[in-house]
Design an enzyme around this catalytic site. Sequence first.
Site, mmCIF file in Angstrom:
data_model
loop_
_atom_site.group_PDB
_atom_site.id
_atom_site.type_symbol
_atom_site.label_atom_id
_atom_site.label_comp_id
_atom_site.label_asym_id
_atom_site.label_seq_id
_atom_site.Cartn_x
_atom_site.Cartn_y
_atom_site.Cartn_z
ATOM 1 N N SER A 24 31.748 -15.656 -0.809
ATOM 2 C CA SER A 24 32.142 -15.506 -2.215
ATOM 3 C C SER A 24 31.859 -16.792 -2.977
ATOM 4 C CB SER A 24 33.636 -15.203 -2.328
ATOM 5 O OG SER A 24 33.964 -14.035 -1.619
HETATM 6 N N1 SAH Z 1 36.030 -14.505 2.973
HETATM 7 C C1 SAH Z 1 34.608 -14.478 3.175
HETATM 8 C C2 SAH Z 1 33.958 -13.467 2.260
HETATM 9 C C3 SAH Z 1 32.919 -12.692 2.988
HETATM 10 S S1 SAH Z 1 32.359 -11.242 2.169
HETATM 11 C C4 SAH Z 1 33.986 -15.855 3.063
HETATM 12 O O1 SAH Z 1 34.664 -16.781 2.618
HETATM 13 O O2 SAH Z 1 32.815 -16.050 3.433
HETATM 14 C C5 SAH Z 1 33.460 -10.012 2.799
HETATM 15 C C6 SAH Z 1 33.479 -9.800 4.274
HETATM 16 O O3 SAH Z 1 34.350 -8.698 4.525
HETATM 17 C C7 SAH Z 1 32.145 -9.414 4.917
HETATM 18 O O4 SAH Z 1 31.836 -10.309 5.941
HETATM 19 C C8 SAH Z 1 32.384 -8.005 5.469
HETATM 20 O O5 SAH Z 1 31.716 -7.737 6.683
HETATM 21 C C9 SAH Z 1 33.892 -8.005 5.661
HETATM 22 N N2 SAH Z 1 34.527 -6.695 5.708
HETATM 23 C C10 SAH Z 1 34.257 -5.585 4.967
HETATM 24 N N3 SAH Z 1 35.064 -4.557 5.318
HETATM 25 C C11 SAH Z 1 35.877 -5.027 6.304
HETATM 26 C C12 SAH Z 1 36.905 -4.458 7.103
HETATM 27 N N4 SAH Z 1 37.277 -3.187 6.958
HETATM 28 N N5 SAH Z 1 37.494 -5.234 8.030
HETATM 29 C C13 SAH Z 1 37.139 -6.519 8.213
HETATM 30 N N6 SAH Z 1 36.168 -7.121 7.502
HETATM 31 C C14 SAH Z 1 35.546 -6.395 6.559
#
Ligand code: SAH
Length: 215
Positions: free
Chosen positions: A64
Amino acid sequence: MQDTFRHQGLRKRLVQELRGLGIKEEKVLLAIEKIPRHFFIQTTFEDDAYDNKPFPIGRGQTISNPYTVAYQTELLELNDGEKVLEIGTGSGYQSAVLAELNVNVYTIERHQPLSNKAKRLLDNFGYTNVKTFYGDGFKGLPDEAPFDKILITAAAPEIPKDLLRQLKVNGMMVIPFGEGDTQEMIRIKRLDNNEFEKETFSTFTFVPMLKGVED
Ligand code: SAH
């Protein structure tokens, strides 16, 4: 990878930018000033790591942008020692920001390679207050519940019922809610066993929250 004076200078500039965008909480800004974000993204983008932008982290996912990370973290109104569940470990950057705020972080990721990579990175930084889990965030972590705070970092098509159950009374959950191109940032407070209060904040863009896991 190294954390040079140049990187540190770029982080100071980023913190000023975030202040300009309205981020006020000093401990959040300090965490962003401290954490080398360029360690969490692919080396191709290293030079731009301190721009207020999202970047690819593999598996079609993104880290993000720093404003979104700061905004969500502020909304959580964290206190030292709280138990925080994060859905969507991704790169691990948001987990590191939470860890710097002296809370105990439980973070779930549905892509195994991303989870493994984030775990290695967070371990290398010495964050003993972060536990990583590979699994489906819709289910939360019933064995570790209840949590003081829950943070979802992917676009939720619905409010996950299991997660509401895993929230302490007086606890709060921050969710980017809605399908499509943009999401509304929502904060849900648990007032009592069956009583919740919802507040709505600004609009953001997230990758979708999906069910199940991928290896
Ligand atoms: N907090 C992260 C943001 C990554 S984007 C950072 O700082 O880099 C969001 C992430 O959520 C992705 O990696 C995606 O694979 C994950 N995601 C989506 N649905 C999910 C679920 N049901 N359970 C766990 N992770 C999930």
